[in-house]
Design a protein around this motif. Structure first.
Motif, PDB file in Angstrom:
ATOM      1  N   GLY A  89       0.820  -1.211   0.000  1.00  0.00           N
ATOM      2  CA  GLY A  89       0.000   0.000   0.000  1.00  0.00           C
ATOM      3  C   GLY A  89       0.849   1.255   0.000  1.00  0.00           C
ATOM      4  N   ILE A  90       1.876   1.275   0.869  1.00  0.00           N
ATOM      5  CA  ILE A  90       2.774   2.430   0.937  1.00  0.00           C
ATOM      6  C   ILE A  90       3.444   2.668  -0.410  1.00  0.00           C
ATOM      7  CG2 ILE A  90       4.974   3.210   1.903  1.00  0.00           C
ATOM      8  CD1 ILE A  90       4.176   1.918   4.514  1.00  0.00           C
ATOM      9  N   LEU A  91       3.920   1.581  -1.028  1.00  0.00           N
ATOM     10  CA  LEU A  91       4.621   1.736  -2.303  1.00  0.00           C
ATOM     11  C   LEU A  91       3.693   2.234  -3.396  1.00  0.00           C
ATOM     12  CD1 LEU A  91       6.954  -1.341  -2.006  1.00  0.00           C
ATOM     13  CD2 LEU A  91       7.679   1.020  -2.331  1.00  0.00           C
ATOM     14  N   VAL A  92       2.440   1.775  -3.389  1.00  0.00           N
ATOM     15  CA  VAL A  92       1.493   2.291  -4.386  1.00  0.00           C
ATOM     16  C   VAL A  92       1.333   3.799  -4.219  1.00  0.00           C
ATOM     17  CG1 VAL A  92      -0.943   2.304  -5.030  1.00  0.00           C
ATOM     18  CG2 VAL A  92       0.236   0.139  -4.722  1.00  0.00           C
ATOM     19  N   VAL A  93       1.202   4.229  -2.966  1.00  0.00           N
ATOM     20  CA  VAL A  93       1.079   5.665  -2.692  1.00  0.00           C
ATOM     21  C   VAL A  93       2.320   6.421  -3.169  1.00  0.00           C
ATOM     22  CG1 VAL A  93       1.011   7.352  -0.829  1.00  0.00           C
ATOM     23  CG2 VAL A  93      -0.521   5.389  -0.786  1.00  0.00           C
ATOM     24  N   PHE A  94       3.507   5.872  -2.890  1.00  0.00           N
ATOM     25  CA  PHE A  94       4.752   6.513  -3.335  1.00  0.00           C
ATOM     26  C   PHE A  94       4.775   6.640  -4.847  1.00  0.00           C
ATOM     27  CE2 PHE A  94       5.917   6.721   0.753  1.00  0.00           C
ATOM     28  CZ  PHE A  94       6.933   5.934   1.280  1.00  0.00           C
ATOM     29  N   ILE A  95       4.380   5.539  -5.526  1.00  0.00           N
ATOM     30  CA  ILE A  95       4.443   5.547  -6.983  1.00  0.00           C
ATOM     31  C   ILE A  95       3.508   6.613  -7.542  1.00  0.00           C
ATOM     32  CG2 ILE A  95       3.829   4.185  -9.035  1.00  0.00           C
ATOM     33  CD1 ILE A  95       4.922   1.725  -7.483  1.00  0.00           C
ATOM     34  N   ILE A  96       2.311   6.697  -6.984  1.00  0.00           N
ATOM     35  CA  ILE A  96       1.363   7.711  -7.461  1.00  0.00           C
ATOM     36  C   ILE A  96       1.915   9.108  -7.207  1.00  0.00           C
ATOM     37  CG2 ILE A  96      -0.919   8.706  -7.084  1.00  0.00           C
ATOM     38  CD1 ILE A  96      -1.942   5.900  -6.500  1.00  0.00           C
ATOM     39  N   ALA A  97       2.446   9.333  -5.999  1.00  0.00           N
ATOM     40  CA  ALA A  97       2.978  10.659  -5.670  1.00  0.00           C
ATOM     41  C   ALA A  97       4.131  11.040  -6.596  1.00  0.00           C
ATOM     42  CB  ALA A  97       3.438  10.702  -4.207  1.00  0.00           C
ATOM     43  N   LEU A  98       5.030  10.084  -6.836  1.00  0.00           N
ATOM     44  CA  LEU A  98       6.154  10.361  -7.724  1.00  0.00           C
ATOM     45  C   LEU A  98       5.677  10.649  -9.142  1.00  0.00           C
ATOM     46  CD1 LEU A  98       8.772   7.707  -6.563  1.00  0.00           C
ATOM     47  CD2 LEU A  98       9.101  10.174  -6.642  1.00  0.00           C
ATOM     48  N   ALA A  99       4.716   9.843  -9.597  1.00  0.00           N
ATOM     49  CA  ALA A  99       4.219  10.045 -10.964  1.00  0.00           C
ATOM     50  C   ALA A  99       3.610  11.435 -11.113  1.00  0.00           C
ATOM     51  CB  ALA A  99       3.183   8.964 -11.304  1.00  0.00           C
ATOM     52  N   LEU A 100       2.810  11.829 -10.111  1.00  0.00           N
ATOM     53  CA  LEU A 100       2.201  13.159 -10.160  1.00  0.00           C
ATOM     54  C   LEU A 100       3.260  14.250 -10.160  1.00  0.00           C
ATOM     55  CD1 LEU A 100      -0.893  12.788  -7.810  1.00  0.00           C
ATOM     56  CD2 LEU A 100      -0.887  13.245 -10.254  1.00  0.00           C
ATOM     57  N   ALA A 101       4.282  14.070  -9.326  1.00  0.00           N
ATOM     58  CA  ALA A 101       5.329  15.092  -9.247  1.00  0.00           C
ATOM     59  C   ALA A 101       6.078  15.205 -10.576  1.00  0.00           C
ATOM     60  CB  ALA A 101       6.300  14.762  -8.113  1.00  0.00           C
ATOM     61  N   ILE A 102       6.352  14.055 -11.172  1.00  0.00           N
ATOM     62  CA  ILE A 102       7.064  14.085 -12.451  1.00  0.00           C
ATOM     63  C   ILE A 102       6.193  14.734 -13.528  1.00  0.00           C
ATOM     64  CG2 ILE A 102       7.991  12.629 -14.295  1.00  0.00           C
ATOM     65  CD1 ILE A 102       8.855  10.664 -12.085  1.00  0.00           C
ATOM     66  N   LEU A 103       4.913  14.366 -13.559  1.00  0.00           N
ATOM     67  CA  LEU A 103       4.021  14.914 -14.573  1.00  0.00           C
ATOM     68  C   LEU A 103       3.859  16.419 -14.429  1.00  0.00           C
ATOM     69  CD1 LEU A 103       1.213  12.193 -14.733  1.00  0.00           C
ATOM     70  CD2 LEU A 103       2.831  12.823 -16.529  1.00  0.00           C
ATOM     71  N   ARG A 104       3.865  16.888 -13.150  1.00  0.00           N
ATOM     72  CA  ARG A 104       3.710  18.327 -12.932  1.00  0.00           C
ATOM     73  C   ARG A 104       5.034  19.058 -13.027  1.00  0.00           C
ATOM     74  NH1 ARG A 104       0.599  17.080  -7.503  1.00  0.00           N
ATOM     75  NH2 ARG A 104       0.109  19.244  -7.148  1.00  0.00           N
ATOM     76  N   GLY A 105       6.102  18.320 -13.294  1.00  0.00           N
ATOM     77  CA  GLY A 105       7.386  18.980 -13.466  1.00  0.00           C
ATOM     78  C   GLY A 105       7.959  19.561 -12.190  1.00  0.00           C
ATOM     79  N   LEU A 106       7.624  18.979 -11.050  1.00  0.00           N
ATOM     80  CA  LEU A 106       8.157  19.505  -9.797  1.00  0.00           C
ATOM     81  C   LEU A 106       9.601  19.049  -9.605  1.00  0.00           C
ATOM     82  CD1 LEU A 106       5.190  18.766  -7.342  1.00  0.00           C
ATOM     83  CD2 LEU A 106       5.717  20.914  -8.470  1.00  0.00           C
ATOM     84  N   ASP A 107      10.482  20.011  -9.400  1.00  0.00           N
ATOM     85  CA  ASP A 107      11.878  19.671  -9.157  1.00  0.00           C
ATOM     86  C   ASP A 107      12.086  19.658  -7.648  1.00  0.00           C
ATOM     87  OD1 ASP A 107      15.042  21.362  -9.509  1.00  0.00           O
ATOM     88  OD2 ASP A 107      14.608  19.220  -9.434  1.00  0.00           O
TER      89      ASP A 107
END
Lengths: 166, 180
Positions: A89-107
Protein backbone atom coordinates in the motif's frame (compact mmCIF):
# COMPACT_ATOMS: atom_id res chain seq x y z
CA UNK A 1 10.83 -28.62 -15.89
CA UNK A 2 7.23 -29.07 -14.92
CA UNK A 3 5.04 -26.48 -13.32
CA UNK A 4 5.21 -27.87 -9.82
CA UNK A 5 9.01 -27.85 -9.82
CA UNK A 6 9.07 -24.25 -11.03
CA UNK A 7 6.51 -23.40 -8.38
CA UNK A 8 8.75 -24.87 -5.70
CA UNK A 9 11.77 -22.92 -6.88
CA UNK A 10 10.04 -19.57 -7.21
CA UNK A 11 8.27 -19.95 -3.92
CA UNK A 12 11.10 -21.61 -2.06
CA UNK A 13 11.32 -20.39 1.51
CA UNK A 14 14.92 -19.32 1.00
CA UNK A 15 13.89 -17.07 -1.87
CA UNK A 16 11.25 -15.64 0.41
CA UNK A 17 13.88 -15.09 3.09
CA UNK A 18 16.17 -13.25 0.68
CA UNK A 19 13.34 -11.02 -0.52
CA UNK A 20 12.37 -10.29 3.09
CA UNK A 21 15.94 -9.37 3.96
CA UNK A 22 16.32 -7.12 0.93
CA UNK A 23 13.07 -5.26 1.51
CA UNK A 24 13.65 -5.10 5.25
CA UNK A 25 17.12 -3.62 4.98
CA UNK A 26 16.08 -1.10 2.33
CA UNK A 27 13.19 0.23 4.38
CA UNK A 28 15.07 0.33 7.66
CA UNK A 29 17.87 2.28 5.97
CA UNK A 30 15.34 4.57 4.27
CA UNK A 31 13.77 5.51 7.58
CA UNK A 32 16.82 6.80 9.48
CA UNK A 33 17.15 10.28 8.05
CA UNK A 34 13.43 10.86 8.18
CA UNK A 35 13.09 9.82 11.81
CA UNK A 36 15.87 12.18 12.80
CA UNK A 37 14.66 15.15 10.75
CA UNK A 38 10.88 15.27 10.93
CA UNK A 39 10.65 18.98 10.16
CA UNK A 40 12.62 18.59 6.94
CA UNK A 41 10.62 15.53 6.01
CA UNK A 42 7.39 17.49 6.57
CA UNK A 43 8.64 20.12 4.14
CA UNK A 44 9.44 17.44 1.59
CA UNK A 45 5.94 15.99 1.88
CA UNK A 46 4.47 19.48 1.55
CA UNK A 47 6.44 20.08 -1.65
CA UNK A 48 4.57 17.29 -3.41
CA UNK A 49 1.51 19.55 -3.14
CA UNK A 50 -0.86 16.63 -2.81
CA UNK A 51 -1.97 16.45 0.80
CA UNK A 52 -3.85 19.11 2.77
CA UNK A 53 -1.55 21.01 5.10
CA UNK A 54 -3.09 19.73 8.31
CA UNK A 55 -2.26 16.09 7.51
CA UNK A 56 1.37 16.64 6.67
CA UNK A 57 2.96 16.57 10.10
CA UNK A 58 1.10 13.46 11.22
CA UNK A 59 2.39 11.69 8.13
CA UNK A 60 5.91 13.02 8.67
CA UNK A 61 5.81 11.71 12.22
CA UNK A 62 4.41 8.23 11.57
CA UNK A 63 5.54 7.17 8.11
CA UNK A 64 9.25 6.73 8.91
CA UNK A 65 8.39 4.60 11.93
CA UNK A 66 6.04 2.54 9.80
CA UNK A 67 8.98 1.93 7.46
CA UNK A 68 11.36 0.87 10.19
CA UNK A 69 8.83 -1.36 11.95
CA UNK A 70 7.79 -3.07 8.73
CA UNK A 71 11.46 -3.46 7.82
CA UNK A 72 12.21 -5.14 11.15
CA UNK A 73 9.16 -7.39 10.94
CA UNK A 74 10.11 -8.49 7.44
CA UNK A 75 13.63 -9.39 8.51
CA UNK A 76 12.42 -11.24 11.57
CA UNK A 77 9.59 -12.91 9.69
CA UNK A 78 6.93 -11.53 11.98
CA UNK A 79 3.49 -10.79 10.59
CA UNK A 80 4.55 -11.24 6.99
CA UNK A 81 1.00 -10.80 5.71
CA UNK A 82 0.32 -7.48 7.41
CA UNK A 83 3.81 -6.17 6.73
CA UNK A 84 3.77 -6.94 3.02
CA UNK A 85 0.20 -5.73 2.71
CA UNK A 86 1.02 -2.36 4.28
CA UNK A 87 4.28 -2.12 2.40
CA UNK A 88 2.50 -2.71 -0.89
CA UNK A 89 0.00 0.00 0.00
CA UNK A 90 2.77 2.43 0.94
CA UNK A 91 4.62 1.74 -2.30
CA UNK A 92 1.49 2.29 -4.39
CA UNK A 93 1.08 5.67 -2.69
CA UNK A 94 4.75 6.51 -3.33
CA UNK A 95 4.44 5.55 -6.98
CA UNK A 96 1.36 7.71 -7.46
CA UNK A 97 2.98 10.66 -5.67
CA UNK A 98 6.15 10.36 -7.72
CA UNK A 99 4.22 10.04 -10.96
CA UNK A 100 2.20 13.16 -10.16
CA UNK A 101 5.33 15.09 -9.25
CA UNK A 102 7.06 14.09 -12.45
CA UNK A 103 4.02 14.91 -14.57
CA UNK A 104 3.71 18.33 -12.93
CA UNK A 105 7.39 18.98 -13.47
CA UNK A 106 8.16 19.50 -9.80
CA UNK A 107 11.88 19.67 -9.16
CA UNK A 108 11.70 18.56 -5.57
CA UNK A 109 13.37 16.31 -3.10
CA UNK A 110 12.04 12.76 -3.28
CA UNK A 111 12.33 12.01 0.40
CA UNK A 112 12.85 8.37 -0.54
CA UNK A 113 16.06 7.73 1.34
CA UNK A 114 17.25 11.00 2.79
CA UNK A 115 16.14 14.49 3.53
CA UNK A 116 19.11 16.25 1.97
CA UNK A 117 18.69 17.74 -1.46
CA UNK A 118 21.73 16.19 -3.08
CA UNK A 119 21.09 13.06 -5.10
CA UNK A 120 17.62 12.21 -3.87
CA UNK A 121 15.49 14.16 -6.30
CA UNK A 122 12.19 13.09 -7.82
CA UNK A 123 13.01 11.19 -11.00
CA UNK A 124 11.70 8.35 -13.13
CA UNK A 125 14.44 6.11 -11.75
CA UNK A 126 12.95 6.49 -8.25
CA UNK A 127 9.56 5.55 -9.62
CA UNK A 128 10.92 2.45 -11.36
CA UNK A 129 12.74 1.44 -8.18
CA UNK A 130 9.46 1.61 -6.31
CA UNK A 131 7.73 -0.49 -8.96
CA UNK A 132 10.35 -3.20 -8.49
CA UNK A 133 9.98 -2.99 -4.71
CA UNK A 134 6.20 -3.22 -5.11
CA UNK A 135 6.70 -6.39 -7.12
CA UNK A 136 8.82 -7.89 -4.36
CA UNK A 137 6.32 -6.85 -1.74
CA UNK A 138 3.40 -8.38 -3.63
CA UNK A 139 5.46 -11.54 -4.01
CA UNK A 140 5.72 -11.78 -0.24
CA UNK A 141 2.04 -11.04 0.18
CA UNK A 142 0.78 -13.62 -2.30
CA UNK A 143 3.39 -16.38 -2.21
CA UNK A 144 2.34 -19.59 -0.51
CA UNK A 145 5.34 -20.24 1.72
CA UNK A 146 4.48 -21.95 4.90
CA UNK A 147 7.94 -22.46 6.35
CA UNK A 148 9.68 -19.91 8.52
CA UNK A 149 6.86 -17.58 9.03
CA UNK A 150 5.29 -16.48 12.20
CA UNK A 151 1.96 -14.83 12.07
CA UNK A 152 -0.30 -14.15 14.95
CA UNK A 153 -1.58 -17.66 14.25
CA UNK A 154 1.77 -19.19 15.27
CA UNK A 155 4.56 -21.00 13.43
CA UNK A 156 3.49 -23.54 10.87
CA UNK A 157 5.98 -25.97 9.30
CA UNK A 158 4.09 -28.66 7.42
CA UNK A 159 6.17 -31.78 6.94
CA UNK A 160 5.30 -31.85 3.24
CA UNK A 161 7.37 -28.72 2.69
CA UNK A 162 10.51 -29.93 4.41
CA UNK A 163 11.69 -32.22 1.63
CA UNK A 164 12.22 -29.24 -0.69
CA UNK A 165 14.87 -27.80 1.61
CA UNK A 166 17.37 -30.51 0.74
CA UNK B 1 -4.18 -17.27 -10.77
CA UNK B 2 -3.14 -14.76 -8.12
CA UNK B 3 -4.67 -15.59 -4.84
CA UNK B 4 -3.73 -15.41 -1.24
CA UNK B 5 -2.00 -18.49 0.19
CA UNK B 6 -4.24 -20.84 2.09
CA UNK B 7 -3.33 -19.70 5.55
CA UNK B 8 -3.92 -16.02 4.86
CA UNK B 9 -7.31 -14.77 5.81
CA UNK B 10 -8.82 -11.33 5.58
CA UNK B 11 -8.89 -11.29 9.35
CA UNK B 12 -5.12 -11.86 9.43
CA UNK B 13 -4.50 -9.01 7.00
CA UNK B 14 -6.68 -6.60 8.95
CA UNK B 15 -5.42 -7.56 12.41
CA UNK B 16 -1.75 -7.59 11.49
CA UNK B 17 -1.97 -4.34 9.55
CA UNK B 18 -3.86 -2.66 12.37
CA UNK B 19 -1.31 -3.84 14.91
CA UNK B 20 1.58 -2.52 12.83
CA UNK B 21 -0.15 0.83 12.26
CA UNK B 22 -0.85 1.19 15.96
CA UNK B 23 2.76 0.37 16.82
CA UNK B 24 3.98 2.92 14.28
CA UNK B 25 1.67 5.57 15.70
CA UNK B 26 2.82 4.92 19.26
CA UNK B 27 6.48 4.93 18.26
CA UNK B 28 6.10 7.98 16.04
CA UNK B 29 4.13 10.18 18.41
CA UNK B 30 6.15 8.99 21.39
CA UNK B 31 9.45 9.76 19.75
CA UNK B 32 8.11 13.08 18.53
CA UNK B 33 7.10 14.09 22.02
CA UNK B 34 10.32 12.94 23.69
CA UNK B 35 13.02 13.80 21.17
CA UNK B 36 14.49 17.26 20.93
CA UNK B 37 13.55 17.59 17.29
CA UNK B 38 9.83 16.96 17.55
CA UNK B 39 7.35 18.83 15.40
CA UNK B 40 3.81 19.97 16.17
CA UNK B 41 0.99 17.69 15.14
CA UNK B 42 -0.36 20.32 12.78
CA UNK B 43 1.95 22.44 10.69
CA UNK B 44 1.34 26.06 9.92
CA UNK B 45 1.47 27.32 6.40
CA UNK B 46 2.69 30.90 6.31
CA UNK B 47 3.34 33.42 3.66
CA UNK B 48 7.08 34.10 3.60
CA UNK B 49 6.99 36.80 1.02
CA UNK B 50 6.35 37.47 -2.59
CA UNK B 51 8.45 37.68 -5.69
CA UNK B 52 7.02 39.33 -8.74
CA UNK B 53 3.51 39.17 -7.39
CA UNK B 54 3.51 35.45 -6.59
CA UNK B 55 3.11 34.51 -2.95
CA UNK B 56 5.43 31.88 -1.62
CA UNK B 57 4.03 29.68 1.09
CA UNK B 58 5.98 27.28 3.15
CA UNK B 59 5.08 24.87 5.91
CA UNK B 60 6.66 26.04 9.09
CA UNK B 61 6.71 24.35 12.42
CA UNK B 62 6.57 27.46 14.49
CA UNK B 63 9.32 27.36 17.06
CA UNK B 64 7.86 30.41 18.76
CA UNK B 65 5.01 28.27 20.05
CA UNK B 66 7.43 25.96 21.82
CA UNK B 67 9.37 28.77 23.46
CA UNK B 68 6.87 31.54 24.18
CA UNK B 69 9.33 33.35 26.39
CA UNK B 70 11.91 33.78 23.62
CA UNK B 71 11.61 36.29 20.84
CA UNK B 72 12.23 34.70 17.47
CA UNK B 73 13.16 36.85 14.49
CA UNK B 74 13.37 35.98 10.83
CA UNK B 75 16.15 36.53 8.30
CA UNK B 76 14.86 39.89 7.07
CA UNK B 77 14.60 41.28 10.58
CA UNK B 78 18.05 39.99 11.45
CA UNK B 79 19.44 41.74 8.41
CA UNK B 80 17.70 44.96 9.39
CA UNK B 81 19.42 44.86 12.76
CA UNK B 82 22.69 44.06 11.02
CA UNK B 83 22.38 47.08 8.75
CA UNK B 84 21.42 49.43 11.54
CA UNK B 85 24.23 48.16 13.76
CA UNK B 86 22.02 48.15 16.82
CA UNK B 87 22.62 44.61 18.04
CA UNK B 88 25.48 42.28 18.75
CA UNK B 89 25.32 38.99 16.88
CA UNK B 90 26.34 35.91 18.81
CA UNK B 91 27.30 32.75 16.93
CA UNK B 92 26.54 29.72 19.11
CA UNK B 93 28.27 27.16 16.88
CA UNK B 94 31.63 25.43 17.19
CA UNK B 95 34.70 27.57 16.39
CA UNK B 96 35.56 25.77 13.17
CA UNK B 97 32.08 26.36 11.80
CA UNK B 98 32.36 29.99 12.90
CA UNK B 99 35.70 30.42 11.14
CA UNK B 100 34.32 28.93 7.95
CA UNK B 101 31.61 31.56 7.67
CA UNK B 102 29.84 33.80 10.12
CA UNK B 103 27.80 36.97 10.16
CA UNK B 104 30.27 39.89 10.05
CA UNK B 105 30.93 41.27 13.49
CA UNK B 106 29.43 38.26 15.24
CA UNK B 107 31.11 36.99 18.36
CA UNK B 108 31.64 33.27 18.71
CA UNK B 109 30.27 31.88 21.97
CA UNK B 110 30.24 28.12 21.39
CA UNK B 111 27.38 26.63 23.35
CA UNK B 112 28.84 23.12 23.36
CA UNK B 113 31.74 24.30 25.52
CA UNK B 114 30.18 27.33 27.10
CA UNK B 115 32.64 29.63 28.80
CA UNK B 116 31.11 32.63 30.57
CA UNK B 117 34.31 34.58 30.02
CA UNK B 118 33.40 34.90 26.34
CA UNK B 119 30.66 37.34 27.36
CA UNK B 120 32.97 39.52 29.48
CA UNK B 121 33.08 42.43 27.09
CA UNK B 122 29.38 42.48 26.48
CA UNK B 123 27.24 44.62 28.73
CA UNK B 124 24.06 43.21 30.21
CA UNK B 125 22.01 45.90 28.52
CA UNK B 126 23.21 45.13 25.04
CA UNK B 127 20.74 43.79 22.52
CA UNK B 128 21.91 40.32 21.49
CA UNK B 129 20.91 38.30 18.47
CA UNK B 130 21.90 34.66 18.84
CA UNK B 131 22.05 32.28 15.91
CA UNK B 132 23.41 28.89 14.96
CA UNK B 133 23.48 26.86 11.77
CA UNK B 134 19.86 26.22 10.77
CA UNK B 135 16.34 25.87 12.21
CA UNK B 136 17.04 22.31 13.37
CA UNK B 137 19.98 23.48 15.49
CA UNK B 138 19.14 24.01 19.13
CA UNK B 139 22.30 25.76 20.27
CA UNK B 140 21.00 29.31 19.95
CA UNK B 141 18.00 28.57 22.14
CA UNK B 142 20.13 26.75 24.71
CA UNK B 143 22.57 29.66 24.80
CA UNK B 144 19.73 32.14 25.26
CA UNK B 145 18.59 30.30 28.38
CA UNK B 146 22.16 29.94 29.60
CA UNK B 147 22.77 33.66 29.26
CA UNK B 148 19.82 34.46 31.49
CA UNK B 149 21.87 33.37 34.46
CA UNK B 150 24.21 36.31 34.17
CA UNK B 151 21.08 38.37 33.40
CA UNK B 152 21.23 38.97 29.71
CA UNK B 153 17.60 39.71 29.05
CA UNK B 154 17.65 41.57 25.75
CA UNK B 155 18.00 38.50 23.60
CA UNK B 156 16.58 37.69 20.19
CA UNK B 157 16.86 34.34 18.46
CA UNK B 158 17.62 34.43 14.77
CA UNK B 159 16.11 31.00 14.22
CA UNK B 160 16.90 30.35 10.58
CA UNK B 161 20.56 30.85 11.40
CA UNK B 162 23.47 30.73 9.03
CA UNK B 163 21.43 28.71 6.52
CA UNK B 164 18.83 31.45 6.18
CA UNK B 165 21.48 34.18 6.07
CA UNK B 166 23.41 32.42 3.30
CA UNK B 167 20.26 31.66 1.36
CA UNK B 168 19.37 35.34 1.38
CA UNK B 169 22.83 36.16 0.06
CA UNK B 170 23.79 38.49 2.88
CA UNK B 171 27.45 39.25 3.57
CA UNK B 172 29.55 36.75 5.46
CA UNK B 173 32.93 36.95 7.07
CA UNK B 174 35.51 34.23 7.32
CA UNK B 175 38.40 35.46 9.40
CA UNK B 176 38.22 35.59 13.17
CA UNK B 177 38.86 39.33 13.29
CA UNK B 178 37.48 41.69 10.74
CA UNK B 179 36.11 45.21 10.64
CA UNK B 180 32.36 45.59 10.48
Amino acid sequence: MNRTRLHHIVFHPLVGLVVRLILGCIFIYASFDKIQNPASFAEIIYNYRILPAWTINVLAITLPWLEIIIGCFLILGIARTGSSFLLSGILVVFIIALALAILRGLDINCGCFSISASGDKVAISRLLEDVVLLGLSLYLLLAPFSVWQWSFAGIKIPKSELKYLK
Amino acid sequence: MLKFPDQTTLKMIILESAAILILAAIAGFGYNALSGSGIPLVAKVVDIGSTGGVKIQVVTNNIADDYPDLKIIDTATAYAYFRSDTAIFIDAREPDEYHLAHIPGAINVPMERYNPAAMNNIGKNQLLIIYCSDPDCHLAIDLAYELRNPDYTRVLIFHEGMAGWLKAGYPVAEAAHESH
